[in-house]
Scaffold this motif. Sequence first.
Motif, short mmCIF file in Angstrom:
data_model
loop_
_atom_site.label_atom_id
_atom_site.label_comp_id
_atom_site.label_asym_id
_atom_site.label_seq_id
_atom_site.Cartn_x
_atom_site.Cartn_y
_atom_site.Cartn_z
N ASN A 193 11.47 17.26 23.38
CA ASN A 193 11.55 17.15 21.91
C ASN A 193 10.99 15.82 21.43
N THR A 194 9.88 15.43 22.01
CA THR A 194 9.30 14.13 21.70
C THR A 194 7.83 14.29 21.35
N VAL A 195 7.43 13.60 20.33
CA VAL A 195 6.03 13.54 19.92
C VAL A 195 5.55 12.11 20.09
N TYR A 196 4.36 11.97 20.63
CA TYR A 196 3.80 10.66 20.91
C TYR A 196 2.57 10.40 20.03
N LEU A 197 2.34 9.15 19.74
CA LEU A 197 1.13 8.74 19.07
C LEU A 197 0.51 7.62 19.89
N LYS A 233 0.84 -1.20 0.00
CA LYS A 233 0.00 0.00 0.00
C LYS A 233 0.87 1.25 0.00
N ASP A 234 0.30 2.35 -0.41
CA ASP A 234 1.01 3.62 -0.39
C ASP A 234 1.14 4.13 1.05
N ARG A 235 2.13 4.97 1.25
CA ARG A 235 2.30 5.56 2.56
C ARG A 235 1.13 6.51 2.84
N GLU A 236 0.64 6.46 4.04
CA GLU A 236 -0.55 7.22 4.43
C GLU A 236 -0.21 8.16 5.58
N GLY A 237 -0.55 9.42 5.43
CA GLY A 237 -0.40 10.36 6.53
C GLY A 237 -1.55 10.19 7.49
N ILE A 238 -1.25 10.04 8.79
CA ILE A 238 -2.33 9.76 9.73
C ILE A 238 -2.51 10.83 10.80
N SER A 239 -1.45 11.55 11.12
CA SER A 239 -1.60 12.57 12.17
C SER A 239 -0.42 13.52 12.15
N ALA A 240 -0.64 14.71 12.66
CA ALA A 240 0.44 15.69 12.79
C ALA A 240 0.10 16.66 13.90
N THR A 251 -4.33 9.42 19.24
CA THR A 251 -4.12 10.76 19.79
C THR A 251 -2.65 11.14 19.68
N ILE A 252 -2.40 12.29 19.08
CA ILE A 252 -1.03 12.77 18.98
C ILE A 252 -0.81 13.84 20.04
#
Length: 127
Positions: A77-81, A43-50, A69-70
């Motif tokens: 300097n950390t982002v969580y999903l 499958k193609d790469r899918e953007g899911i959250s930002a 939840t992002i």
Amino acid sequence: DVQLQATGGGLVQAGGSLTLSCVVSGFPFEDYAIGWFRQAPRKDREGISAISRSDGRTHYADSVKGRFTISSDNAKNTVYLQMNSLKPEDTAVYYCAADSSNSVAAAGLNEWVFDYWGQGTLVTVSS
């Protein structure tokens, strides 16, 4: 050097939860966004959250809205999903990426918006 390191992938049963982390280092820009993408086999790469670093504005794809939840900890300097109610179709390699101009709000969760990429982390959801 700009580096993004995604961790936290693994094997989880359907209905379970998993939290991914993306540590960003060496980033010289003040206002940027961090996004999560995923790519399932064939499958193609899918953007899911930002999420925008400056104002915390978040964006979600319909496929994950209400389940994922992002969030960000700017001090670390950390982002969580946070991924809840996982489904077998969530199985994919998950990538974090940086949008150095914070254009995602206008341009959407498109690959071309993001100019720095980390390595992927595999999430496998068993049925």
